[in-house]
Every structure is written in structure tokens, then in C-alpha cells.
Design a protein around this motif. Structure first.
Motif, PDB file in Angstrom:
ATOM      1  N   GLU A 193       0.870  -1.179   0.000  1.00 53.70           N
ATOM      2  CA  GLU A 193       0.000   0.000   0.000  1.00 53.70           C
ATOM      3  C   GLU A 193       0.902   1.223   0.000  1.00 53.70           C
ATOM      4  O   GLU A 193       2.120   1.116   0.148  1.00 53.70           O
ATOM      5  N   GLU A 194       0.297   2.385  -0.129  1.00 55.86           N
ATOM      6  CA  GLU A 194       1.054   3.634  -0.079  1.00 55.86           C
ATOM      7  C   GLU A 194       1.537   3.871   1.348  1.00 55.86           C
ATOM      8  O   GLU A 194       0.799   3.619   2.299  1.00 55.86           O
ATOM      9  N   PRO A 195       2.761   4.357   1.516  1.00 59.89           N
ATOM     10  CA  PRO A 195       3.222   4.695   2.863  1.00 59.89           C
ATOM     11  C   PRO A 195       2.280   5.710   3.516  1.00 59.89           C
ATOM     12  O   PRO A 195       1.684   6.546   2.840  1.00 59.89           O
ATOM     13  N   GLY A 196       2.134   5.596   4.823  1.00 61.69           N
ATOM     14  CA  GLY A 196       1.275   6.519   5.561  1.00 61.69           C
ATOM     15  C   GLY A 196       0.753   5.896   6.831  1.00 61.69           C
ATOM     16  O   GLY A 196       1.147   4.791   7.217  1.00 61.69           O
ATOM     17  N   ARG A 197      -0.164   6.594   7.457  1.00 64.29           N
ATOM     18  CA  ARG A 197      -0.759   6.157   8.715  1.00 64.29           C
ATOM     19  C   ARG A 197      -2.111   5.528   8.428  1.00 64.29           C
ATOM     20  O   ARG A 197      -2.908   6.070   7.653  1.00 64.29           O
ATOM     21  N   TYR A 198      -2.400   4.386   9.073  1.00 64.53           N
ATOM     22  CA  TYR A 198      -3.604   3.613   8.795  1.00 64.53           C
ATOM     23  C   TYR A 198      -4.285   3.150  10.077  1.00 64.53           C
ATOM     24  O   TYR A 198      -3.647   3.018  11.120  1.00 64.53           O
TER      25      TYR A 198
END
Length: 183
Positions: free
Chosen positions: A144-149
């Protein structure tokens, strides 16, 4: 404003203000989405509705509006109608909370902890990744795209996780759905 909890050199600004000291403050970038004039309450009293970003100090905004129109302005009342994902329409009176408690229906008023993070995208993870996150271990190969989930396994909220470049998933805050506690 000087009467705020913003800290300068580890000390809240309001403490400096109470001591009669002025401290240089750095401006913050904020966003004012809209300002709506709602009418005059009395002579020289006006009601406004402001939709703004976090970090906005309405007292400072009112002072700035006064400066812009060439007269002093102060805030006499403030009512917050929304903060983040919460709106005043979701609020309950103390009487309603007490009544729900007396009727053993208090749980019906409580939102799930995941609601606080509903602005974050969901990342569905398999059981093995959920296990690793709960144990504080990293998971690899997440596409997935890097980031906060918000990490979820099936219909269960696991917690917050940050996906780093290269597909490395790290736990930020894990919530134990079994006990209702968080780590």
C-alpha cells in the motif's frame, strides 16, 4: 495569545502572562475555511460562526478582525460545535447520561474507540500481520502507499499503524479488543 497553554521554553504562555511578562510568539499557519456573520446580539456585540483548522485561537482571530476594521475587539463567549470527527449533535447532557446509566444502557452512548480515527484509511491485514502488530513486531511486504492507517483484521479494529516506504508496517498504538484496554 499570551493566555494559552502553548509552551515556550517548557513553560505555558499563561504563566508568563500572569507574571506580567510578554514573550515573543511565532505565528502559526492556520486555515479559516469560512466566517459567517450571524447578526448583532446587542450594541457593539456580534455573533460569528467560524469553520477553521486545528491550532486556531479564536480570541486572536477576533483581535485581528478588530485591528482590520480599526477598533478594539474582544471575545465575550465561545461555543465549540465540532472538533475533529466529533460534532455537538453527538453530545449528551449529564441528565441523559445519568438516565442511561440508571437504565443500564450507558454502553449505547459510547462510541467505539476506532471512531476517533475514522479520518484515517483502513488497512486490512491478515491474522499473522495482526499478531505481529499486537506483539510490537514489524510486518514486511505490505503493498500500500506509505502513511498512517487504521489496521483491521476482519471486522476487528487492531489499532494504528504506520506503513513506511518499502512495505514495512509498524504498530503505533494497538488496542486489545478482547479486554477493551490499550497498550
Amino acid at each position: 495569545p499570551m493566555y494559552s497553554a502553548v509552551k515556550v521554553k517548557g513553560k505555558p504562555l499563561y504563566r508568563y502572562a500572569r507574571e506580567g511578562q510578554q514573550v515573543e510568539r511565532k505565528p502559526r499557519e492556520i486555515t479559516i475555511h469560512s466566517i459567517e456573520y450571524l447578526g448583532s446580539l446587542a450594541q457593539n456585540q456580534y455573533s460569528l460562526r467560524v469553520h477553521c483548522s486545528k491550532g486556531t485561537y479564536i480570541r486572536t482571530l477576533v483581535e485581528d478582525i478588530g485591528k482590520a476594521v480599526g477598533c478594539p475587539a474582544v471575545l465575550s463567549a465561545l461555543r465549540r460545535t465540532a472538533a475533529g470527527v466529533f460534532a455537538i449533535q453527538q453530545a449528551h447532557t449529564l441528565e441523559a447520561i445519568q438516565a442511561a446509566k440508571d437504565e443500564r444502557k450507558l454502553a449505547g452512548l459510547v462510541l467505539p474507540v476506532e471512531y476517533v480515527f475514522s479520518d484515517l484509511p483502513v488497512l486490512a491485514v491478515p491474522q499473522e500481520v495482526a499478531r505481529r502488530l499486537r506483539n510490537g513486531a514489524r510486518a514486511y511486504g505490505v503493498r500500500e502507499e506509505p502513511g498512517r492507517y487504521r489496521a483491521r483484521c476482519g471486522d476487528q479494529f487492531i489499532g494504528l499503524a504506520r506503513l513506511q516506504p518499502g512495505g514495512v508496517l509498524c504498530a503505533e498504538k494497538i488496542f486489545d479488543a478482547e479486554s477493551g484496554e490499550h497498550a
